[in-house]
Design a protein around this motif. Sequence first.
Motif, PDB file in Angstrom:
ATOM      1  N   GLU A  21      61.174  37.403  13.522  1.00  0.00           N
ATOM      2  CA  GLU A  21      60.463  37.269  12.531  1.00  0.00           C
ATOM      3  C   GLU A  21      60.956  37.907  11.133  1.00  0.00           C
ATOM      4  N   LYS A  22      61.669  38.895  11.319  1.00  0.00           N
ATOM      5  CA  LYS A  22      62.253  39.715  10.313  1.00  0.00           C
ATOM      6  C   LYS A  22      63.339  39.166   9.477  1.00  0.00           C
ATOM      7  N   GLU A  23      64.081  38.265   9.986  1.00  0.00           N
ATOM      8  CA  GLU A  23      64.893  37.220   9.535  1.00  0.00           C
ATOM      9  C   GLU A  23      64.085  36.215   8.800  1.00  0.00           C
ATOM     10  N   ARG A  24      63.233  35.535   9.477  1.00  0.00           N
ATOM     11  CA  ARG A  24      62.429  34.671   8.785  1.00  0.00           C
ATOM     12  C   ARG A  24      61.900  35.199   7.499  1.00  0.00           C
ATOM     13  N   LEU A  25      61.323  36.376   7.491  1.00  0.00           N
ATOM     14  CA  LEU A  25      60.795  36.843   6.285  1.00  0.00           C
ATOM     15  C   LEU A  25      61.821  37.216   5.210  1.00  0.00           C
ATOM     16  N   LYS A  26      62.751  37.792   5.752  1.00  0.00           N
ATOM     17  CA  LYS A  26      64.133  37.922   4.643  1.00  0.00           C
ATOM     18  C   LYS A  26      64.421  36.678   4.029  1.00  0.00           C
ATOM     19  N   PRO A  69      64.883  49.904  -9.455  1.00  0.00           N
ATOM     20  CA  PRO A  69      63.506  49.933  -9.906  1.00  0.00           C
ATOM     21  C   PRO A  69      63.207  48.934 -10.619  1.00  0.00           C
ATOM     22  N   LYS A  70      64.051  48.316 -11.651  1.00  0.00           N
ATOM     23  CA  LYS A  70      63.626  47.177 -12.361  1.00  0.00           C
ATOM     24  C   LYS A  70      63.403  45.858 -11.336  1.00  0.00           C
ATOM     25  N   GLY A  71      64.188  45.923 -10.556  1.00  0.00           N
ATOM     26  CA  GLY A  71      64.118  44.748  -9.348  1.00  0.00           C
ATOM     27  C   GLY A  71      62.762  44.690  -8.665  1.00  0.00           C
ATOM     28  N   ARG A  72      62.406  45.792  -8.148  1.00  0.00           N
ATOM     29  CA  ARG A  72      61.094  45.957  -7.473  1.00  0.00           C
ATOM     30  C   ARG A  72      59.990  45.624  -8.360  1.00  0.00           C
ATOM     31  N   ALA A  73      59.766  46.040  -9.584  1.00  0.00           N
ATOM     32  CA  ALA A  73      59.084  45.815 -10.561  1.00  0.00           C
ATOM     33  C   ALA A  73      58.808  44.401 -11.130  1.00  0.00           C
ATOM     34  N   LEU A  74      59.736  43.712 -10.966  1.00  0.00           N
ATOM     35  CA  LEU A  74      59.931  42.225 -11.456  1.00  0.00           C
ATOM     36  C   LEU A  74      59.733  41.240 -10.318  1.00  0.00           C
ATOM     37  N   VAL A  75      59.292  41.947  -8.805  1.00  0.00           N
ATOM     38  CA  VAL A  75      58.758  40.842  -7.935  1.00  0.00           C
ATOM     39  C   VAL A  75      57.424  40.847  -8.008  1.00  0.00           C
ATOM     40  N   PRO A  76      57.047  39.434  -8.292  1.00  0.00           N
ATOM     41  CA  PRO A  76      55.852  38.829  -8.945  1.00  0.00           C
ATOM     42  C   PRO A  76      54.860  39.130  -7.452  1.00  0.00           C
ATOM     43  N   ASP A  77      53.552  39.576  -8.078  1.00  0.00           N
ATOM     44  CA  ASP A  77      52.700  40.003  -6.963  1.00  0.00           C
ATOM     45  C   ASP A  77      52.481  38.655  -6.229  1.00  0.00           C
ATOM     46  N   SER A  78      52.446  37.279  -6.441  1.00  0.00           N
ATOM     47  CA  SER A  78      52.451  36.469  -5.582  1.00  0.00           C
ATOM     48  C   SER A  78      53.248  36.290  -4.215  1.00  0.00           C
ATOM     49  N   VAL A  79      54.456  36.577  -4.789  1.00  0.00           N
ATOM     50  CA  VAL A  79      55.599  36.825  -3.489  1.00  0.00           C
ATOM     51  C   VAL A  79      55.300  37.967  -2.645  1.00  0.00           C
ATOM     52  N   LYS A  80      54.851  39.113  -3.278  1.00  0.00           N
ATOM     53  CA  LYS A  80      54.300  40.370  -2.426  1.00  0.00           C
ATOM     54  C   LYS A  80      53.173  39.966  -1.411  1.00  0.00           C
ATOM     55  N   LYS A  81      52.194  39.123  -2.004  1.00  0.00           N
ATOM     56  CA  LYS A  81      50.895  38.999  -1.376  1.00  0.00           C
ATOM     57  C   LYS A  81      51.244  37.756  -0.066  1.00  0.00           C
ATOM     58  N   GLU A  82      52.235  37.027  -0.496  1.00  0.00           N
ATOM     59  CA  GLU A  82      52.620  35.931   0.552  1.00  0.00           C
ATOM     60  C   GLU A  82      53.218  36.752   1.813  1.00  0.00           C
ATOM     61  N   LEU A  83      54.077  37.330   1.621  1.00  0.00           N
ATOM     62  CA  LEU A  83      54.931  38.219   2.398  1.00  0.00           C
ATOM     63  C   LEU A  83      53.895  39.168   3.198  1.00  0.00           C
ATOM     64  N   LEU A  84      53.067  39.876   2.643  1.00  0.00           N
ATOM     65  CA  LEU A  84      52.051  40.616   3.173  1.00  0.00           C
ATOM     66  C   LEU A  84      51.252  39.868   4.177  1.00  0.00           C
ATOM     67  N   GLN A  85      50.818  38.744   3.720  1.00  0.00           N
ATOM     68  CA  GLN A  85      49.952  37.829   4.628  1.00  0.00           C
ATOM     69  C   GLN A  85      50.679  37.337   5.812  1.00  0.00           C
ATOM     70  N   ARG A  86      52.067  37.087   5.643  1.00  0.00           N
ATOM     71  CA  ARG A  86      52.594  36.695   6.804  1.00  0.00           C
ATOM     72  C   ARG A  86      52.942  37.619   7.881  1.00  0.00           C
ATOM     73  N   ILE A  87      52.981  38.828   7.293  1.00  0.00           N
ATOM     74  CA  ILE A  87      53.134  39.993   8.346  1.00  0.00           C
ATOM     75  C   ILE A  87      51.907  40.296   8.974  1.00  0.00           C
ATOM     76  N   LYS A  88      50.846  40.171   8.279  1.00  0.00           N
ATOM     77  CA  LYS A  88      49.503  40.397   8.915  1.00  0.00           C
ATOM     78  C   LYS A  88      49.182  39.373  10.026  1.00  0.00           C
TER      79      LYS A  88
END
Length: 97
Positions: A21-26, A69-88
């Motif tokens: 799953e880690k590779e699929r998430l990456k 730091p700039k790269g982390r800040a530029l990741v859209p919230d929608s992408v973060k939420k999608e990954l978090l939901q997949r992990i959950k």
Amino acid sequence: MADREAQMRTSVNQKLIETGEKERLKELLRTRLIECGWRDQLKVQCKEVVREKGLENVTVDDLVTVITPKGRALVPDSVKKELLQRIKTFLAQQTNL
């Protein structure tokens, strides 16, 4: 409490690796970051750092320090939420963590 949290993280990470799953998430993350233009934004940021400092004066470590730091800040919230939901969802499907 910190030991238990560290132990849980290790267990979750191990399960993510074992199941593939880690590779699929990456791969999902790579795809989403390309789709939203994040990768292109970072290329522009890198070019600006090189232009400001001069090619001879920039190392890869310099770029990583400035761009991370700039790269982390530029990741859209929608992408973060999608990954978090997949992990959950993944964790909910695991019964023996």
